[in-house]
Scaffold this motif. Structure first.
Motif, PDB file in Angstrom:
ATOM      1  N   LEU A  54       0.998  -1.281  -0.030  1.00 41.64           N
ATOM      2  CA  LEU A  54      -0.075   0.098  -0.023  1.00 41.64           C
ATOM      3  C   LEU A  54       0.869   1.306   0.000  1.00 41.64           C
ATOM      4  CD1 LEU A  54      -3.051  -0.641   2.491  1.00 41.64           C
ATOM      5  CD2 LEU A  54      -2.968   0.083   0.088  1.00 41.64           C
ATOM      6  N   LYS A  55       1.801   1.368   0.916  1.00 39.80           N
ATOM      7  CA  LYS A  55       2.928   2.248   0.925  1.00 39.80           C
ATOM      8  C   LYS A  55       3.500   2.702  -0.559  1.00 39.80           C
ATOM      9  CE  LYS A  55       4.057   3.578   5.462  1.00 39.80           C
ATOM     10  NZ  LYS A  55       3.715   2.614   6.664  1.00 39.80           N
ATOM     11  N   VAL A  56       3.761   1.353  -1.189  1.00 39.97           N
ATOM     12  CA  VAL A  56       4.516   1.346  -2.518  1.00 39.97           C
ATOM     13  C   VAL A  56       3.789   2.061  -3.597  1.00 39.97           C
ATOM     14  CG1 VAL A  56       5.453   0.096  -4.383  1.00 39.97           C
ATOM     15  CG2 VAL A  56       6.091  -0.607  -2.280  1.00 39.97           C
ATOM     16  N   TRP A  57       2.215   1.709  -3.337  1.00 35.32           N
ATOM     17  CA  TRP A  57       1.268   2.219  -4.330  1.00 35.32           C
ATOM     18  C   TRP A  57       1.075   3.711  -4.154  1.00 35.32           C
ATOM     19  CZ3 TRP A  57      -1.981   1.582  -8.213  1.00 35.32           C
ATOM     20  CH2 TRP A  57      -3.328   2.157  -8.417  1.00 35.32           C
ATOM     21  N   LYS A  58       1.051   4.262  -2.958  1.00 33.79           N
ATOM     22  CA  LYS A  58       1.128   5.613  -2.816  1.00 33.79           C
ATOM     23  C   LYS A  58       2.054   6.576  -3.034  1.00 33.79           C
ATOM     24  CE  LYS A  58      -2.425   4.773   1.066  1.00 33.79           C
ATOM     25  NZ  LYS A  58      -2.488   4.417   2.373  1.00 33.79           N
ATOM     26  N   GLU A  61       5.086   6.917  -7.396  1.00 37.31           N
ATOM     27  CA  GLU A  61       5.104   8.221  -8.271  1.00 37.31           C
ATOM     28  C   GLU A  61       6.447   9.115  -7.832  1.00 37.31           C
ATOM     29  OE1 GLU A  61       0.974   9.325 -10.134  1.00 37.31           O
ATOM     30  OE2 GLU A  61       1.433   9.978  -7.904  1.00 37.31           O
ATOM     31  N   ASN A  62       6.518   9.010  -6.556  1.00 40.33           N
ATOM     32  CA  ASN A  62       8.058   9.938  -6.108  1.00 40.33           C
ATOM     33  C   ASN A  62       9.198   9.024  -6.162  1.00 40.33           C
ATOM     34  OD1 ASN A  62       5.794  11.808  -5.559  1.00 40.33           O
ATOM     35  ND2 ASN A  62       5.353  10.933  -3.546  1.00 40.33           N
ATOM     36  N   PHE A  63       9.028   7.703  -6.314  1.00 41.52           N
ATOM     37  CA  PHE A  63      10.339   6.888  -6.480  1.00 41.52           C
ATOM     38  C   PHE A  63      11.468   7.271  -7.383  1.00 41.52           C
ATOM     39  CE2 PHE A  63      12.401   3.216  -8.514  1.00 41.52           C
ATOM     40  CZ  PHE A  63      13.194   3.008  -7.555  1.00 41.52           C
ATOM     41  N   GLN A  68      17.648   1.261  -7.322  1.00 36.94           N
ATOM     42  CA  GLN A  68      17.075   0.013  -7.492  1.00 36.94           C
ATOM     43  C   GLN A  68      15.606  -0.107  -6.900  1.00 36.94           C
ATOM     44  OE1 GLN A  68      18.150  -2.309  -9.806  1.00 36.94           O
ATOM     45  NE2 GLN A  68      20.373  -2.287  -9.511  1.00 36.94           N
ATOM     46  N   LEU A  69      14.774  -0.581  -7.659  1.00 39.75           N
ATOM     47  CA  LEU A  69      13.361  -0.628  -7.032  1.00 39.75           C
ATOM     48  C   LEU A  69      13.381  -1.717  -6.013  1.00 39.75           C
ATOM     49  CD1 LEU A  69      10.365  -0.020  -7.233  1.00 39.75           C
ATOM     50  CD2 LEU A  69      10.067  -1.608  -9.020  1.00 39.75           C
ATOM     51  N   TYR A  70      13.943  -2.896  -6.212  1.00 42.40           N
ATOM     52  CA  TYR A  70      13.817  -3.791  -5.045  1.00 42.40           C
ATOM     53  C   TYR A  70      14.535  -3.706  -3.891  1.00 42.40           C
ATOM     54  CZ  TYR A  70      18.554  -5.658  -5.781  1.00 42.40           C
ATOM     55  OH  TYR A  70      20.036  -5.863  -5.623  1.00 42.40           O
ATOM     56  N   THR A  71      15.647  -2.644  -3.929  1.00 39.23           N
ATOM     57  CA  THR A  71      16.295  -2.176  -2.622  1.00 39.23           C
ATOM     58  C   THR A  71      15.218  -1.252  -1.861  1.00 39.23           C
ATOM     59  OG1 THR A  71      17.335  -0.229  -3.841  1.00 39.23           O
ATOM     60  CG2 THR A  71      18.564  -2.607  -3.304  1.00 39.23           C
ATOM     61  N   TRP A  72      14.611  -0.394  -2.855  1.00 37.45           N
ATOM     62  CA  TRP A  72      13.586   0.543  -2.141  1.00 37.45           C
ATOM     63  C   TRP A  72      12.491  -0.291  -1.508  1.00 37.45           C
ATOM     64  CZ3 TRP A  72       8.412   2.308  -4.260  1.00 37.45           C
ATOM     65  CH2 TRP A  72       8.029   3.386  -3.686  1.00 37.45           C
ATOM     66  N   LEU A  73      12.051  -1.417  -2.193  1.00 39.87           N
ATOM     67  CA  LEU A  73      10.816  -2.085  -1.576  1.00 39.87           C
ATOM     68  C   LEU A  73      11.379  -2.753  -0.223  1.00 39.87           C
ATOM     69  CD1 LEU A  73       9.688  -4.193  -4.744  1.00 39.87           C
ATOM     70  CD2 LEU A  73       8.533  -2.346  -3.143  1.00 39.87           C
ATOM     71  N   TYR A  74      12.701  -3.191  -0.381  1.00 37.07           N
ATOM     72  CA  TYR A  74      13.326  -3.806   0.960  1.00 37.07           C
ATOM     73  C   TYR A  74      13.161  -2.854   2.175  1.00 37.07           C
ATOM     74  CZ  TYR A  74      15.253  -8.584   0.007  1.00 37.07           C
ATOM     75  OH  TYR A  74      15.211 -10.088  -0.269  1.00 37.07           O
TER      76      TYR A  74
ATOM     77  N   TRP B  45      -2.291  12.389  -1.356  1.00 33.89           N
ATOM     78  CA  TRP B  45      -2.659  11.670  -0.177  1.00 33.89           C
ATOM     79  C   TRP B  45      -1.816  12.433   0.932  1.00 33.89           C
ATOM     80  CZ3 TRP B  45       0.848   8.890   3.063  1.00 33.89           C
ATOM     81  CH2 TRP B  45       0.320   8.069   3.857  1.00 33.89           C
ATOM     82  N   VAL B  46      -0.449  12.810   0.722  1.00 31.93           N
ATOM     83  CA  VAL B  46       0.410  13.429   1.610  1.00 31.93           C
ATOM     84  C   VAL B  46      -0.265  14.691   2.285  1.00 31.93           C
ATOM     85  CG1 VAL B  46       2.644  14.459   2.121  1.00 31.93           C
ATOM     86  CG2 VAL B  46       2.337  12.356   0.918  1.00 31.93           C
ATOM     87  N   SER B  47      -0.788  15.604   1.100  1.00 25.16           N
ATOM     88  CA  SER B  47      -1.288  16.684   1.693  1.00 25.16           C
ATOM     89  C   SER B  47      -2.694  16.395   2.573  1.00 25.16           C
ATOM     90  CB  SER B  47      -1.624  17.729   0.571  1.00 25.16           C
ATOM     91  OG  SER B  47      -2.522  16.986  -0.216  1.00 25.16           O
ATOM     92  N   VAL B  48      -3.332  15.599   2.166  1.00 30.05           N
ATOM     93  CA  VAL B  48      -4.674  15.156   3.015  1.00 30.05           C
ATOM     94  C   VAL B  48      -4.389  14.815   4.284  1.00 30.05           C
ATOM     95  CG1 VAL B  48      -6.814  13.642   3.132  1.00 30.05           C
ATOM     96  CG2 VAL B  48      -6.200  14.679   0.957  1.00 30.05           C
ATOM     97  N   GLN B  49      -3.237  13.702   4.489  1.00 36.55           N
ATOM     98  CA  GLN B  49      -2.836  13.237   5.618  1.00 36.55           C
ATOM     99  C   GLN B  49      -2.436  14.365   6.500  1.00 36.55           C
ATOM    100  OE1 GLN B  49      -4.139  10.225   6.112  1.00 36.55           O
ATOM    101  NE2 GLN B  49      -2.366   9.737   7.086  1.00 36.55           N
ATOM    102  N   LEU B  50      -1.583  15.331   5.750  1.00 40.50           N
ATOM    103  CA  LEU B  50      -0.998  16.469   6.707  1.00 40.50           C
ATOM    104  C   LEU B  50      -2.011  17.155   7.170  1.00 40.50           C
ATOM    105  CD1 LEU B  50       2.078  17.475   7.217  1.00 40.50           C
ATOM    106  CD2 LEU B  50       1.776  18.971   5.388  1.00 40.50           C
TER     107      LEU B  50
END
Lengths: 179, 146
Positions: A54-58, A61-63, A68-74, B45-50
């Motif tokens: 869920l955190k990845v989903w949110k 876009e900012n990644f 590396q994607l998998y190190t970010w996931l880790y 989402w971040v701004s809503v949470q904030l």
């Protein structure tokens, strides 16, 4: 599918869900097993794995694509594990050893654990290590990650990781010998 | 068995995952995650949470800023107010006040030496320039303890 292709598809609103589904299918096992070895219990690992994605989903876009994607996931999974274990200690006012004892008890009682005696002893010995040292050990020993990759995930120097892993191995051998 | 463990070397052990998952767990997990992402907000989402976190703090924050603003505004306006009040008093009134309520001592005369004539004329305090010089000569600065 390559990570780059997944990220490109995710950037397009029309193919976002499809791309994310492929990302989950590609990395779900790595994330789950990384978490499971830390929290032991399947239900806890299941909850945390879903939270990680869920955190990845949110935040995908900012990644920053220079990492590396998998190190970010880790890294996200690692933070979730450490937060979970920290909350567990704080919530029940338990000292570290009691949380380790609770997790050790789960190794004996959980329906989703099997292995010979020496393998189970190894898992119990692991629980005697501090959480971060256990993370380092798991990523090196079980996941075969390079020290440089672990360094990127944990934000620790390669030298410190090598020393930590070496120390962990010595401690585990000693714990098994004592049992 | 305990005897066997005495010479365990970790690298000699086969790597074995003792943990298991329910049947079809990894087949169903992506669908469960996708269901949760469908309910999760995708943008802002971040701004809503904030905003949700800060919402309760806004009222006391505004009140605090108001007090701080009033305090500093009051401090800054005080010197201006004092200067304004002094400017409204005529020179004659000041001289009358000083004559009635103040006594000029040798210390005051000594300080006069550091002032330019145009800044404070000797006649302003009803003392001649010669008297002021004489008083100054009499006053030995070297003997004064600070």
């Amino acid at each position: 599918m390559e990570d780059k292709e997944i990220l490109e598809k995710f950037a397009n609103p029309d193919s976002r869900n499809l791309a994310f589904n492929q990302l989950v299918r590609k990395y779900q096992q790595k994330v789950y097993w990384h978490i499971r070895k830390m929290v032991i219990d399947h239900d806890d690992a299941d909850d945390l794995t879903q939270e990680v994605f869920l955190k990845v989903w949110k935040n995908l876009e900012n990644f920053r694509q220079d990492a590396q994607l998998y190190t970010w996931l880790y890294r996200i999974a690692t933070n979730e594990c450490l937060t979970f274990l920290s909350n567990k200690k704080r919530k029940f006012f338990l000292p570290i050893n009691d949380v380790a004892a609770e997790l050790t008890e789960k190794i004996d009682s959980s329906p989703y654990i099997s292995g010979d005696e020496i393998q189970l002893k190894l898992q119990k010995a692991l629980l005697k290590l501090p959480d971060k040292q256990r993370l380092v050990f798991n990523m090196k020993y079980y996941d075969d990650l390079k020290y440089e990759e672990i360094s990127e995930i944990l934000g620790t120097s390669v030298g410190a990781l090598k020393a930590s892993y070496h120390l962990a191995v010595k401690k585990i051998e000693e714990f098994i010998k004592q049992d | 068995m305990k005897e066997n463990h005495k010479h365990i070397i970790l690298s000699d052990l086969p790597k074995h995952n003792v943990y298991e998952v329910p049947d079809d767990y990894f087949d169903r997990l992506p669908m469960r995650i996708m269901e949760r992402t469908a309910a999760a907000p995708k943008s802002g989402w971040v701004s809503v949470q904030l905003w949700q976190n800060l919402r309760m703090a806004i009222a006391p924050l505004v009140l605090l800023l108001l007090f701080v603003g009033v305090f500093f505004f009051g401090l800054e306006s005080q010197p201006e107010q004092a200067a304004f009040n002094i400017a409204a008093v005529s020179d004659a009134e000041i001289v009358d006040y000083l004559t009635a309520y103040s006594t000029v001592e040798s210390n005051d005369l000594a300080e006069l030496n550091t002032l330019q004539k145009q800044e404070l004329a000797s006649e302003f305090i009803n003392v001649s320039a010669a008297d002021a010089e004489a008083e100054l000569e009499y006053y030995h600065l070297k003997d004064t303890e600070y």
